[in-house]
Design an enzyme around this catalytic site. Structure first.
Site, PDB file in Angstrom:
ATOM      1  N   GLU A 314      17.960 -64.817 -14.815  1.00 51.47           N
ATOM      2  CA  GLU A 314      16.980 -63.979 -14.930  1.00 51.47           C
ATOM      3  C   GLU A 314      16.895 -63.416 -16.434  1.00 51.47           C
ATOM      4  O   GLU A 314      17.756 -63.407 -16.713  1.00 51.47           O
ATOM      5  CB  GLU A 314      17.791 -62.629 -13.959  1.00 51.47           C
ATOM      6  CG  GLU A 314      18.531 -62.782 -12.759  1.00 51.47           C
ATOM      7  CD  GLU A 314      18.551 -61.672 -11.628  1.00 51.47           C
ATOM      8  OE1 GLU A 314      17.474 -61.197 -12.376  1.00 51.47           O
ATOM      9  OE2 GLU A 314      18.873 -61.788 -10.281  1.00 51.47           O
ATOM     10  N   GLU A 327      21.521 -62.614 -16.836  1.00 46.71           N
ATOM     11  CA  GLU A 327      22.469 -62.016 -15.845  1.00 46.71           C
ATOM     12  C   GLU A 327      22.068 -63.377 -15.161  1.00 46.71           C
ATOM     13  O   GLU A 327      21.191 -64.176 -14.705  1.00 46.71           O
ATOM     14  CB  GLU A 327      23.070 -61.271 -15.039  1.00 46.71           C
ATOM     15  CG  GLU A 327      21.799 -61.025 -13.925  1.00 46.71           C
ATOM     16  CD  GLU A 327      21.567 -59.465 -12.762  1.00 46.71           C
ATOM     17  OE1 GLU A 327      23.284 -59.472 -12.615  1.00 46.71           O
ATOM     18  OE2 GLU A 327      21.329 -59.072 -13.108  1.00 46.71           O
ATOM     19  N   ASN A 329      22.870 -65.052 -11.145  1.00 43.18           N
ATOM     20  CA  ASN A 329      23.157 -63.799  -9.862  1.00 43.18           C
ATOM     21  C   ASN A 329      23.624 -65.471  -9.005  1.00 43.18           C
ATOM     22  O   ASN A 329      22.904 -66.443  -8.482  1.00 43.18           O
ATOM     23  CB  ASN A 329      21.869 -63.317  -9.277  1.00 43.18           C
ATOM     24  CG  ASN A 329      21.906 -62.665  -9.409  1.00 43.18           C
ATOM     25  OD1 ASN A 329      22.505 -60.870  -9.748  1.00 43.18           O
ATOM     26  ND2 ASN A 329      20.787 -61.769  -9.332  1.00 43.18           N
ATOM     27  N   GLU A 335      14.791 -62.672  -2.570  1.00 40.70           N
ATOM     28  CA  GLU A 335      12.897 -63.493  -3.185  1.00 40.70           C
ATOM     29  C   GLU A 335      13.143 -65.080  -2.673  1.00 40.70           C
ATOM     30  O   GLU A 335      11.962 -65.780  -3.280  1.00 40.70           O
ATOM     31  CB  GLU A 335      12.703 -62.882  -3.792  1.00 40.70           C
ATOM     32  CG  GLU A 335      13.504 -63.321  -5.344  1.00 40.70           C
ATOM     33  CD  GLU A 335      14.902 -62.284  -5.534  1.00 40.70           C
ATOM     34  OE1 GLU A 335      15.218 -62.270  -6.739  1.00 40.70           O
ATOM     35  OE2 GLU A 335      14.901 -61.066  -4.513  1.00 40.70           O
ATOM     36  N   ARG A 380       8.681 -56.289   0.666  1.00 39.54           N
ATOM     37  CA  ARG A 380       9.941 -56.184   1.698  1.00 39.54           C
ATOM     38  C   ARG A 380       9.488 -54.513   1.837  1.00 39.54           C
ATOM     39  O   ARG A 380       9.599 -53.851   1.461  1.00 39.54           O
ATOM     40  CB  ARG A 380      11.489 -55.849   0.723  1.00 39.54           C
ATOM     41  CG  ARG A 380      11.346 -57.083  -0.324  1.00 39.54           C
ATOM     42  CD  ARG A 380      13.120 -56.888  -1.361  1.00 39.54           C
ATOM     43  NE  ARG A 380      13.145 -57.041  -2.333  1.00 39.54           N
ATOM     44  CZ  ARG A 380      13.983 -57.763  -2.869  1.00 39.54           C
ATOM     45  NH1 ARG A 380      15.047 -57.099  -2.430  1.00 39.54           N
ATOM     46  NH2 ARG A 380      14.010 -58.796  -3.956  1.00 39.54           N
ATOM     47  N   ASP A 584     -20.864 -17.267  21.947  1.00 42.86           N
ATOM     48  CA  ASP A 584     -20.288 -16.110  23.559  1.00 42.86           C
ATOM     49  C   ASP A 584     -20.301 -16.059  24.180  1.00 42.86           C
ATOM     50  O   ASP A 584     -18.942 -14.982  25.224  1.00 42.86           O
ATOM     51  CB  ASP A 584     -21.797 -15.173  22.352  1.00 42.86           C
ATOM     52  CG  ASP A 584     -20.739 -13.502  22.703  1.00 42.86           C
ATOM     53  OD1 ASP A 584     -19.471 -13.688  22.740  1.00 42.86           O
ATOM     54  OD2 ASP A 584     -21.498 -13.045  22.423  1.00 42.86           O
ATOM     55  N   ASP A 690     -21.914  -6.097  10.350  1.00 41.59           N
ATOM     56  CA  ASP A 690     -20.612  -5.057  10.159  1.00 41.59           C
ATOM     57  C   ASP A 690     -20.401  -4.233  10.771  1.00 41.59           C
ATOM     58  O   ASP A 690     -20.794  -3.916  12.060  1.00 41.59           O
ATOM     59  CB  ASP A 690     -20.965  -4.324   8.361  1.00 41.59           C
ATOM     60  CG  ASP A 690     -19.697  -3.856   8.298  1.00 41.59           C
ATOM     61  OD1 ASP A 690     -18.565  -4.332   7.552  1.00 41.59           O
ATOM     62  OD2 ASP A 690     -19.650  -2.150   8.913  1.00 41.59           O
ATOM     63  N   LYS A 752     -27.539  -5.940  17.879  1.00 39.95           N
ATOM     64  CA  LYS A 752     -26.095  -6.669  18.581  1.00 39.95           C
ATOM     65  C   LYS A 752     -25.834  -5.855  19.251  1.00 39.95           C
ATOM     66  O   LYS A 752     -24.866  -4.426  18.797  1.00 39.95           O
ATOM     67  CB  LYS A 752     -24.901  -6.413  17.536  1.00 39.95           C
ATOM     68  CG  LYS A 752     -24.208  -7.677  17.978  1.00 39.95           C
ATOM     69  CD  LYS A 752     -23.455  -8.175  16.722  1.00 39.95           C
ATOM     70  CE  LYS A 752     -22.027  -8.470  17.124  1.00 39.95           C
ATOM     71  NZ  LYS A 752     -21.472  -9.471  18.268  1.00 39.95           N
ATOM     72  N   HIS A 782     -29.053  -9.519  21.051  1.00 44.05           N
ATOM     73  CA  HIS A 782     -28.155 -10.022  21.251  1.00 44.05           C
ATOM     74  C   HIS A 782     -27.506  -9.037  22.617  1.00 44.05           C
ATOM     75  O   HIS A 782     -27.395  -7.758  21.935  1.00 44.05           O
ATOM     76  CB  HIS A 782     -27.652 -10.749  20.399  1.00 44.05           C
ATOM     77  CG  HIS A 782     -26.320 -10.460  20.584  1.00 44.05           C
ATOM     78  ND1 HIS A 782     -25.586 -11.535  21.250  1.00 44.05           N
ATOM     79  CD2 HIS A 782     -24.836  -9.681  20.764  1.00 44.05           C
ATOM     80  CE1 HIS A 782     -24.289 -11.412  21.826  1.00 44.05           C
ATOM     81  NE2 HIS A 782     -24.495 -10.634  21.535  1.00 44.05           N
ATOM     82  N   HIS A 784     -24.667  -8.011  25.587  1.00 41.74           N
ATOM     83  CA  HIS A 784     -23.482  -7.968  26.659  1.00 41.74           C
ATOM     84  C   HIS A 784     -24.202  -8.141  28.265  1.00 41.74           C
ATOM     85  O   HIS A 784     -24.895  -6.852  28.444  1.00 41.74           O
ATOM     86  CB  HIS A 784     -22.548  -8.259  26.711  1.00 41.74           C
ATOM     87  CG  HIS A 784     -22.114  -8.406  25.471  1.00 41.74           C
ATOM     88  ND1 HIS A 784     -20.913 -10.178  25.830  1.00 41.74           N
ATOM     89  CD2 HIS A 784     -22.196  -8.595  24.209  1.00 41.74           C
ATOM     90  CE1 HIS A 784     -20.617 -10.894  24.774  1.00 41.74           C
ATOM     91  NE2 HIS A 784     -21.235  -9.565  23.708  1.00 41.74           N
ATOM     92  N   THR A 917     -16.049  -6.399  16.784  1.00 45.67           N
ATOM     93  CA  THR A 917     -14.888  -7.181  15.897  1.00 45.67           C
ATOM     94  C   THR A 917     -15.257  -7.047  14.757  1.00 45.67           C
ATOM     95  O   THR A 917     -16.284  -7.012  13.806  1.00 45.67           O
ATOM     96  CB  THR A 917     -14.823  -8.588  16.419  1.00 45.67           C
ATOM     97  OG1 THR A 917     -14.920  -8.381  17.595  1.00 45.67           O
ATOM     98  CG2 THR A 917     -13.746  -9.628  15.323  1.00 45.67           C
TER      99      THR A 917
END
Length: 1192
Positions: A314, A327, A329, A335, A380, A584, A690, A752, A782, A784, A917
């Protein structure tokens, strides 16, 4: 634990009858290709390398023996050998120690007739004493001689040999050192940076780069400790550290007669923690003269020590192409595969045959006959999570599907479905080696192979490898050894979505525990396939709805803008309708639980059938947070998908003024940001209201809509009975509010009537008065149908001059929803208020919704008819059903009549406020508080100073919801607040603007990439958004799942399909639900997916199991310190009360043969220490908390 089968019973190679009986054994087949006299080999290793060696050994007609630790008893290498034996007795050795037990391994070899031992790499491969003992036992060691291992395995000795041979080396210590003082002497002489390396091993263990004196001592201690743990010897040596060098290694082969050849070089520069990640052969763009010199020096070094067998020299090559030996090995390398691919030489076969006495010439391996062809690249694949600093992951592999094809080689170990990845060993699953005629072809093959892999159950580094292979530096082949550390952009990962396995995890949970959707009672009444209606024209011909309709009112908005749209609406001779079915209507009747997929299934038909609608109310309000909170869907994704399929009808959303879609006021810039995103993603008309009709709160929303370019429908909330002279909300009040809204330049006026209390005569008076005063102002109403007078009231509005009124599909109309669309159309029939809708088409659509309502039957409010009492209690339609559900959850179901009465009293206590709400919630919360605590109106007034009121009530009284008409109720307000602040202006004026840059940064840290829509969701609902993201991270995108399987489990054996995206369909079948494990409280659930059996492990929530587990650190809480990986705490540096600074070591964790320091994330004091030395921990287990100064 040897194989149960005698040698002559292995008959898997041929099927019965293929060959004569006497040939039907593996060993007789192999004997036909015998080329050696030796016949039995033991591999002293685990995982991938024994399997690699066994394959070549079998080609050489050798009988193979595997050894394994008790912890490795299920490892694949044991099954690939002809015989396999456990090393020692259970508990005799540690998991790693078993593979270092050389004497025991030799004993097994001798006892079972092995003639050769191959050490593989790692473990005992560089242990000279082991090699000597192998030879003393009369066996052949496949590798260099013990003396050569001694000379070269010690990096210090190898340096001396290189210097003697005239090969350049990096400046370093003359010998191995084992004291800090010796290392300090070197740095005093040569300076920094330096690298500390284990003298007796490699693989990156016992290796540290040190750049300053402050970290020198700590790095030395960690390096020596790791080296001793991994190699049994803690000595190290020190070298100068070269910046940005390439790591080039040369593959060598030597025989027993002094002959040495090289098999060319490999570029191993791409490393992490000094461990190679990707290798290339040959090195790309290495100058010829440098390559030739390195190859020559490598051979010269090997010859100087009379090297035999395989080895690797190496070198480091600096940026000036100067090279330095580091070194040799003395073993085969991980590899080696890519060298085999470019040379065509089986290096393992050469190793075995050389050890058996063959010469290189006999093997045809002379230097002149060794050439290279093309390029090869190896990756790897490991069980590491690159997003968490490559934290090793453990657990069971649930799915394993590998790559293959032309030019792809796989060398695997424990890569298979069902394999258990433990923290004891190296994290590598499989090596992928790809060959191509050019570097670029090889690179593309690797990338293709990586993408083919499907590995589930454990994290892998595949996303990182893909990022690495597509980086320009890697494409150019110019990487260096610290490239990964120096390139943070590599960690911008695009990981696998793992959609299928996450989906199975959810389906498995439903199969075991049933649906966990809040509010669900029982299972759907309808589980069949919903029939999509057909539309026909006047001649009876079927209308093609394969593409959405493009004709509609939205075109005016897109082409001419809001003002032109408003003018066109006003000029329309009839009365337009807004359909509320998509928002709704199901909010009022089905707890807002209708999912995106069920809206999209009827979307194209809706675009055709209702193309003349004023608008489709489909987004905002409660649907926004409920989508994330209970349906686990992204509301923005819903909006975009609906918009794509209905491009022609204007979309209307509900915007709560200065609250956005939240329940309290937010900074003004938060509203602007949200509205901007809503407009960009498909909302056309913003109905801005609001809860208190506070014009200052309304102005915030109106201006945000105008800035974004949307149609602004400024809205008046209608409350109480305008005809009652005792009510403060009279005609004068409403007309004054309309004046204020007109002054803000709204496009449309909205009325509303959220409680459905607008009586027909009041409607005629109110709308008629507004129309008289503002003849050019478009009006939309709008309501209900709570009292049952909705149709009459809407017809009255239309006749008095309203331009648009609300309706819902018949099957989702009436009661707390909106009036029936067909009833309104019929009531206007014969007048000049034609809606422009085809009644046959409207009815056809309703056949879909009638089926769908049965599918959502678990969320029915079970209202039996109109409630005229609404004129007394004034509870809004949507809230009425919600309060009924809440009352039952609080145990007040039997006191529902009392709750309605208390609602009236609570409204009076709060000053008779407008109820929508979130103020309607304030009244409702106070009502339920009164009933559950048995309080009368007088009790509340008398005890206001001591009662713990609900939070919403206190927020209202504080002024956080705006200023009510007529002021706050006194002395209730003062008594209840008990010194809390009182706001006398809109709350937004007291709020700091949102720091969007900070929010983006924080969300990116927690969740990776984020969009502006994510930011908007988080600002509205921080906790809801975080919980949603965590859920999706666990179970994936469930919006693709058909609703019946979202709410209930399929029958055993029932096949169903889930389309993940266009062209990608999962075919699923529930096979079985396993028995309860009394130890874990879990069950295994088995599904068949696309013909492949998959299993998921599910906690049985009904099981009573005492499961001892450590708490997990919350990754979003920076004070909590978690274990970075599974392992053992070998050292604890702190105790409760210890003061630490950022970066101070808290503990040392040992895992997968390496040590990691757990450090303090910030300054503070250690508290809640949850571990002790020697404890085993899992990844993310809580270690301790670091409390910042000043925190509690």
């Amino acid at each position: 634990m040897a194989s149960d089968k005698p040698a002559d019973q292995y008959e898997e190679v041929f099927e019965e009858g293929d060959v004569p009986k006497e040939a039907q054994t593996v060993h007789r087949i192999r004997a036909n290709s015998t080329i050696m006299q030796l016949n039995k080999i033991l591999v002293a290793n685990r995982g991938e390398i024994p399997i690699r060696i066994f394959r070549t050994a079998h080609e050489l007609s050798l009988h193979t023996i595997a050894v394994f630790s008790y912890e490795d008893r299920l490892s694949m290498h044991r099954q690939k050998a002809d015989e396999a034996y456990v090393i020692g007795k259970r508990g005799q050795y540690t998991p790693v120690g078993a593979y270092l037990a050389g004497d025991e391994i030799i004993k097994i070899a001798v006892e079972h007739g092995a003639q050769m031992i191959h050490p593989g790499y790692g473990f005992l491969s560089e242990n000279a004493e082991f090699a000597r003992n192998v030879e003393k036992a009369g066996l052949i060691f496949i590798g260099p001689s013990p003396d050569v291992i001694d000379a070269l395995g010690d990096k210090v000795s190898a340096r001396k040999i290189a210097i003697a041979a005239g090969v350049p080396v990096v400046p370093g210590t003359e010998g191995a050192v084992d004291t800090f003082e010796a290392v300090k002497d070197f740095t005093d002489k040569y300076g920094f940076p330096i690298i500390i390396k284990a003298a007796y091993g490699g693989g990156g263990r016992g290796m540290r780069v040190v750049r300053d004196e402050a970290s020198l001592k700590e790095s030395f201690e960690r390096a020596t400790s790791e080296a001793k743990s991994a190699f049994g010897n803690g000595t190290v040596f020190v070298e100068r550290f070269l910046d940005k060098p390439k790591h080039i290694e040369v593959q060598l082969l030597g025989d027993n007669h002094g002959n040495i050849v090289h098999l060319y070089e490999r570029d191993c520069s791409v490393q992490r923690r000094h461990q190679k990640v990707v290798e290339i052969a040959p090195a790309k763009d290495l100058p010829t003269e440098t390559r030739d010199a390195i190859l020559a020096d490598a051979v010269k070094l090997a010859k100087s020590v009379n090297y035999r067998n395989a080895g690797t020299a190496e070198f480091l090559v600096d940026q000036q192409n100067r090279y330095y030996f580091i070194e040799i090995n003395p073993r085969i390398q991980v590899e080696h595969t890519i060298t085999e691919e470019i040379t065509g030489i089986d290096i393992v076969a050469a190793q075995i045959q050389i050890a058996a006495g063959a010469t290189l010439e006999q093997l045809g391996l002379t230097q002149d006959r060794i050439t290279t062809r093309g390029f090869a690249i190896q990756c790897r694949i490991t069980t590491e999570d690159p997003a968490k600093g490559f934290q090793p992951d453990t657990g069971k592999i649930e799915v394993y599907r590998s790559a293959g094809g032309n030019g792809v080689r796989l060398d695997g170990g424990n890569g298979f479905a069902g394999a258990v990845i433990t923290p004891f060993y190296d994290s590598m699953l499989v090596k992928v080696s790809c060959r191509g005629s050019t570097y670029e072809i090889a690179r593309r093959k690797v990338l293709r192979a990586l993408i083919e892999f499907r590995i589930r159950g454990v994290k892998t580094n595949i996303p990182f490898l893909a990022s690495l292979l597509t980086h320009p530096t890697f494409i150019d082949g110019n990487c260096w050894t610290t490239f990964i550390d120096d390139t943070p952009s590599l960690f911008d990962l695009v990981g696998s979505q793992n959609r299928a396995q996450k989906l199975l995890a959810y389906l498995g949970d439903v199969a075991v525990n049933g649906s966990s959707i809040k509010g669900q009672i029982g299972e759907p009444k309808f589980k069949g396939d919903i029939i999509i209606p057909e539309l026909h024209d006047a001649s009876g011909k079927k209308i093609d709805v394969s593409e959405p309709c493009t004709k509609g009112w939205r075109q005016i908005i897109l082409e001419q803008g809001p003002k032109a749209f408003a003018k066109a609406v006003r000029n329309y001779k009839g009365c337009l309708l807004m359909d509320t079915t998509w928002r709704d209507a199901h909010q009022s009747l089905l707890a807002t639980r209708v999912r995106t997929v069920d809206l999209l299934n009827i979307a194209k038909e809706t675009s055709h059938a209702l193309h003349n609608l004023y608008s489709l109310e489909c987004w905002g309000g409660a649907t926004f947070d409920v989508a994330m909170r209970f349906l686990y869907e992204d509301p923005w994704d819903r909006l975009r998908k609906m918009r794509k399929l209905v491009p022609n009808i204007p979309f209307q959303m509900l915007l709560r003024g200065a609250n956005g879609v939240a329940y309290a006021s937010l900074p003004d810039n938060a509203i602007e940001h949200f509205v901007e995103q809503a407009k960009k993603n498909g909302v056309d008309i913003f109905r801005v209201f609001d809860a208190l009709n506070d014009i200052h709160q309304l102005e915030v929303g109106i201006k945000a809509v105008q800035k974004a370019g949307g149609v602004c429908e400024g809205t008046v909330c209608y409350s109480g009975d305008m005809l009652n002279p005792n009510k403060k909300y009279n005609l004068e009040y409403y007309l004054k509010l309309v004046d204020d809204l007109v002054a803000l330049d709204i496009d449309v006026l909205g009325i509303k009537d959220m409680a459905g209390v607008l009586k027909p005569h009041a409607a005629t008076l109110l709308i008629g008065s507004i129309r008289k005063k503002y003849p050019d102002l478009p009006i939309h109403v709008h309501t209900h149908d709570s009292a049952g007078t909705g149709v009459a009231s809407m017809v009255a509005c239309a006749m008095a001059g309203a331009d648009a009124v609300d309706a819902a599909t018949d099957s989702l109309s009436g009661m707390t929803s909106q009036p029936s669309i067909n009833a309104i159309i019929a009531s206007l029939d014969g007048t000049d208020k034609d809606t422009g809708l085809n009644v046959q088409h409207v009815r056809a659509l309703d056949t879909y919704w009638s089926q769908l309502r049965l599918l959502y039957s678990p969320f029915e409010a079970h209202l039996t008819g109109p409630d005229p009492e609404v004129y007394e209690h004034e509870i809004p339609g949507g809230q009425l059903t919600n309060m009924m559900f809440q009352a039952s959850q609080l145990g007040l179901g039997s006191q529902w009549l009392e709750t309605k009465k208390a609602y009236e009293e609570a409204n009076d206590l709060l000053g008779d406020i407008v109820k929508v709400t979130p103020t309607s919630k304030v009244v409702g919360d106070l009502a339920q508080f009164m009933v559950s605590n048995k309080l009368t109106k007088d009790d509340v007034l008398a005890r206001a100073g001591e009662l713990d009121f609900p939070g919403s009530v206190l927020e209202f009284l504080e002024g956080m919801m705006g200023q009510p008409y007529g002021g706050f109720p006194e002395p209730l307000r003062t008594k209840a607040l008990r010194g809390r602040r009182k706001l006398d202006a809109r709350p937004g004026l007291f709020l700091e603007p949102v720091d969007f840059a900070k929010v983006r940064k924080e969300l990116a840290r927690k969740f990776g990439s984020v969009t502006e829509c994510d930011v908007a969701s988080y600002v509205m609902y921080p906790k809801v958004f975080e919980d949603y993201k965590k859920f999706v991270a666990k179970y994936g995108d469930l919006s693709v799942l058909p609703t019946k399987y979202f709410l209930s489990r399929p029958e055993i054996g029932e096949e169903f399909h889930v389309e993940l995206e266009k062209g990608k369909v999962l075919i699923l079948k529930l096979l079985a639900v396993g028995p309860l494990s009394e130890n874990t409280g879990q069950r295994e659930v088995f599904y068949e997916m696309n013909g492949e059996v998959r299993q998921v492990t599910v906690d049985d929530n009904k099981a009573s199991v005492e499961n001892v587990s450590r708490p997990k650190a919350d990754p979003t809480d920076s004070s909590q310190v978690g274990a970075p990986m599974a392992g053992v705490l070998v050292e604890l540096r702190v105790h409760d009360g210890t003061e630490v600074k950022k970066g101070d070591p808290l503990a040392v964790l040992s895992a997968m043969k390496m040590e990691m320091v757990i450090s303090a994330p910030h300054n503070g004091v250690v508290s809640s220490l949850a571990v002790r030395e020697g404890d085993s921990v899992d990844g993310s287990d809580l270690v301790c908390r670091i409390v910042k100064p000043g925190d509690k």
